[in-house]
Design a protein around this motif. Structure first.
Motif, PDB file in Angstrom:
ATOM      1  N   LEU A 111     -37.260   5.291 -14.883  1.00 57.43           N
ATOM      2  CA  LEU A 111     -37.328   4.257 -13.844  1.00 57.43           C
ATOM      3  C   LEU A 111     -37.297   4.870 -12.450  1.00 57.43           C
ATOM      4  CD1 LEU A 111     -34.912   1.586 -15.364  1.00 57.43           C
ATOM      5  CD2 LEU A 111     -37.406   1.495 -15.264  1.00 57.43           C
ATOM      6  N   PHE A 112     -36.460   5.896 -12.283  1.00 59.83           N
ATOM      7  CA  PHE A 112     -36.377   6.537 -10.975  1.00 59.83           C
ATOM      8  C   PHE A 112     -37.703   7.191 -10.591  1.00 59.83           C
ATOM      9  CE2 PHE A 112     -35.108  10.213  -8.234  1.00 59.83           C
ATOM     10  CZ  PHE A 112     -34.787   9.451  -7.124  1.00 59.83           C
ATOM     11  N   GLY A 113     -38.403   7.725 -11.583  1.00 63.28           N
ATOM     12  CA  GLY A 113     -39.713   8.312 -11.306  1.00 63.28           C
ATOM     13  C   GLY A 113     -40.679   7.292 -10.734  1.00 63.28           C
ATOM     14  N   LEU A 114     -40.645   6.065 -11.259  1.00 67.27           N
ATOM     15  CA  LEU A 114     -41.504   4.994 -10.736  1.00 67.27           C
ATOM     16  C   LEU A 114     -41.075   4.596  -9.323  1.00 67.27           C
ATOM     17  CD1 LEU A 114     -41.702   2.715 -13.916  1.00 67.27           C
ATOM     18  CD2 LEU A 114     -43.378   4.397 -13.140  1.00 67.27           C
ATOM     19  N   LEU A 115     -39.777   4.447  -9.138  1.00 70.35           N
ATOM     20  CA  LEU A 115     -39.258   4.052  -7.826  1.00 70.35           C
ATOM     21  C   LEU A 115     -39.529   5.118  -6.777  1.00 70.35           C
ATOM     22  CD1 LEU A 115     -37.469   2.166  -6.062  1.00 70.35           C
ATOM     23  CD2 LEU A 115     -35.493   3.443  -6.889  1.00 70.35           C
ATOM     24  N   TYR A 116     -39.323   6.365  -7.144  1.00 66.17           N
ATOM     25  CA  TYR A 116     -39.419   7.462  -6.183  1.00 66.17           C
ATOM     26  C   TYR A 116     -40.853   7.888  -5.901  1.00 66.17           C
ATOM     27  CZ  TYR A 116     -38.786  12.142  -4.196  1.00 66.17           C
ATOM     28  OH  TYR A 116     -38.843  13.253  -3.394  1.00 66.17           O
ATOM     29  N   ALA A 117     -41.681   7.983  -6.943  1.00 68.77           N
ATOM     30  CA  ALA A 117     -42.988   8.621  -6.789  1.00 68.77           C
ATOM     31  C   ALA A 117     -44.172   7.669  -6.797  1.00 68.77           C
ATOM     32  CB  ALA A 117     -43.185   9.661  -7.904  1.00 68.77           C
ATOM     33  N   ALA A 118     -43.993   6.412  -7.207  1.00 68.19           N
ATOM     34  CA  ALA A 118     -45.131   5.494  -7.278  1.00 68.19           C
ATOM     35  C   ALA A 118     -45.062   4.384  -6.237  1.00 68.19           C
ATOM     36  CB  ALA A 118     -45.234   4.879  -8.679  1.00 68.19           C
ATOM     37  N   ILE A 119     -43.923   3.709  -6.153  1.00 71.36           N
ATOM     38  CA  ILE A 119     -43.813   2.544  -5.264  1.00 71.36           C
ATOM     39  C   ILE A 119     -44.098   2.880  -3.800  1.00 71.36           C
ATOM     40  CG2 ILE A 119     -42.169   0.848  -4.347  1.00 71.36           C
ATOM     41  CD1 ILE A 119     -41.065   0.573  -7.164  1.00 71.36           C
ATOM     42  N   PRO A 120     -43.646   4.022  -3.256  1.00 72.94           N
ATOM     43  CA  PRO A 120     -43.981   4.333  -1.858  1.00 72.94           C
ATOM     44  C   PRO A 120     -45.486   4.383  -1.593  1.00 72.94           C
ATOM     45  CG  PRO A 120     -42.198   5.728  -2.596  1.00 72.94           C
ATOM     46  CD  PRO A 120     -42.705   5.015  -3.812  1.00 72.94           C
ATOM     47  N   PHE A 121     -46.274   4.806  -2.567  1.00 75.80           N
ATOM     48  CA  PHE A 121     -47.722   4.847  -2.375  1.00 75.80           C
ATOM     49  C   PHE A 121     -48.321   3.437  -2.327  1.00 75.80           C
ATOM     50  CE2 PHE A 121     -47.174   9.249  -3.663  1.00 75.80           C
ATOM     51  CZ  PHE A 121     -48.088   9.902  -2.844  1.00 75.80           C
ATOM     52  N   ILE A 122     -47.668   2.489  -2.980  1.00 76.08           N
ATOM     53  CA  ILE A 122     -48.127   1.106  -2.883  1.00 76.08           C
ATOM     54  C   ILE A 122     -48.005   0.624  -1.442  1.00 76.08           C
ATOM     55  CG2 ILE A 122     -47.582  -1.263  -3.564  1.00 76.08           C
ATOM     56  CD1 ILE A 122     -46.793  -0.158  -6.311  1.00 76.08           C
ATOM     57  N   PHE A 123     -46.886   0.957  -0.802  1.00 72.80           N
ATOM     58  CA  PHE A 123     -46.712   0.594   0.610  1.00 72.80           C
ATOM     59  C   PHE A 123     -47.711   1.333   1.492  1.00 72.80           C
ATOM     60  CE2 PHE A 123     -42.555  -0.653  -1.062  1.00 72.80           C
ATOM     61  CZ  PHE A 123     -42.373  -1.871  -0.430  1.00 72.80           C
ATOM     62  N   PHE A 124     -47.969   2.612   1.177  1.00 77.41           N
ATOM     63  CA  PHE A 124     -48.941   3.361   1.971  1.00 77.41           C
ATOM     64  C   PHE A 124     -50.327   2.730   1.846  1.00 77.41           C
ATOM     65  CE2 PHE A 124     -52.179   6.747   2.235  1.00 77.41           C
ATOM     66  CZ  PHE A 124     -52.011   7.077   3.571  1.00 77.41           C
ATOM     67  N   MET A 125     -50.726   2.360   0.629  1.00 79.16           N
ATOM     68  CA  MET A 125     -52.016   1.695   0.457  1.00 79.16           C
ATOM     69  C   MET A 125     -52.035   0.361   1.203  1.00 79.16           C
ATOM     70  SD  MET A 125     -53.250   2.565  -3.435  1.00 79.16           S
ATOM     71  CE  MET A 125     -51.874   1.776  -4.264  1.00 79.16           C
ATOM     72  N   GLY A 126     -50.872  -0.306   1.219  1.00 81.40           N
ATOM     73  CA  GLY A 126     -50.784  -1.569   1.933  1.00 81.40           C
ATOM     74  C   GLY A 126     -51.023  -1.425   3.426  1.00 81.40           C
ATOM     75  N   LEU A 127     -50.754  -0.237   3.986  1.00 81.28           N
ATOM     76  CA  LEU A 127     -51.000  -0.016   5.416  1.00 81.28           C
ATOM     77  C   LEU A 127     -52.453  -0.245   5.777  1.00 81.28           C
ATOM     78  CD1 LEU A 127     -48.900   3.228   6.142  1.00 81.28           C
ATOM     79  CD2 LEU A 127     -48.365   0.879   6.799  1.00 81.28           C
TER      80      LEU A 127
END
Length: 267
Positions: A111-127
């Motif tokens: 779960l931490f791998g998803l939180l740490y390494a995937a979710i931030p890129f969702i926000f970056f794409m959202g930019l």
């Protein structure tokens, strides 16, 4: 040093191209990068006693990123996104069928791998879609500010660095480098406001401060993670630079905060 410079140059060219070639290339490329970062995280933390659910975790990350990409591109409605949250629950169930020593610990790392390494890129794409339609100059500006902060911190730290920032985590980082990086990012933010427009000057400069401060924290957090698991680099996919997480560590904390800032001022 030559290998590092060549790799860095081509990597930057590829990143800029991925941003400028349009929304489909942008979300496809960074979804792939995020999925690879999740895989890299699992490989990095895996030991005899820590066995994250690598294939399932990467699959859940890929599914979530694809759904987010389709939502950003208006191919699917945002209402499909809970499907990826439901998919996360299968990590718990899959752990029941494994015979590892510490199944709950394995799920926690997964779960931490998803939180740490995937979710931030969702926000970056959202930019890229802050204004509902794709605008490449926002994520491009973010990357430029991030790179400027790194460069400024390196130059200031090397020439004036005396006082350690977090010596037990990263002995080479100094307060002088930290301040130098933020200052250079703010200057870059002012310059970008003159050429990119989109937001007023103060918004670009605030973005620069957020990226300068929390990009540094992202770097330190990744250093702490690597010290915790006893590795020098997160991977070896980039000759002279290490892994993808080594290159995007500053983005992992800064991107969600910049996205939040921009959505707040856009109201």
């Amino acid at each position: 040093m030559k290998t590092r410079a060549i790799t860095g140059f081509f990597f930057i060219v590829i990143l800029i191209s991925a941003v400028l070639l349009g929304p489909y290339t942008f979300v496809s490329f960074f979804s792939l990068i995020a999925t690879c970062c999740v895989y890299e995280f699992y490989r990095m933390v895996r030991t005899e006693s820590i066995q994250p659910l690598l294939l399932l975790g990467v699959g859940v990350a890929a599914l979530g990123l694809v759904l987010v990409s389709f939502a950003l591109l208006a191919i699917l409605p945002y209402s499909v996104l809970p499907v990826s949250i439901v998919a996360v629950l299968f990590l718990y169930i899959a752990a029941l069928f494994r015979t590892t020593q510490h199944p709950i610990q394995d799920v926690a790392y997964s779960l931490f791998g998803l939180l740490y390494a995937a979710i931030p890129f969702i926000f970056f794409m959202g930019l890229g879609f802050v204004g509902d339609t794709y605008n490449a100059y926002i994520p491009l500006g973010f990357l430029i500010l991030l790179w400027t902060n790194d460069t400024g911190a390196y130059l200031a730290g090397r020439s004036m660095g005396r006082h350690k920032l977090f010596e037990r985590i990263s002995p080479n980082k100094t307060w002088e480098g930290f301040v130098g990086g933020v200052v250079m990012a703010v200057v870059a933010g002012f310059i970008l406001s003159q050429y990119f427009g989109i937001f007023p000057v103060w918004s670009w400069m605030c973005m620069a401060v957020i990226i300068g401060i929390f990009g540094t924290f992202g770097d330190l957090v990744e250093s702490m993670l690597k010290r915790n698991v006893g590795v020098k680099d997160s991977g070896n996919i980039l000759p002279g630079h290490g892994g993808l997480l080594d290159r995007f560590d500053g983005l992992l904390i800064a991107a969600p905060l910049v996205y939040l800032f921009l959505t707040l001022i856009d109201k």
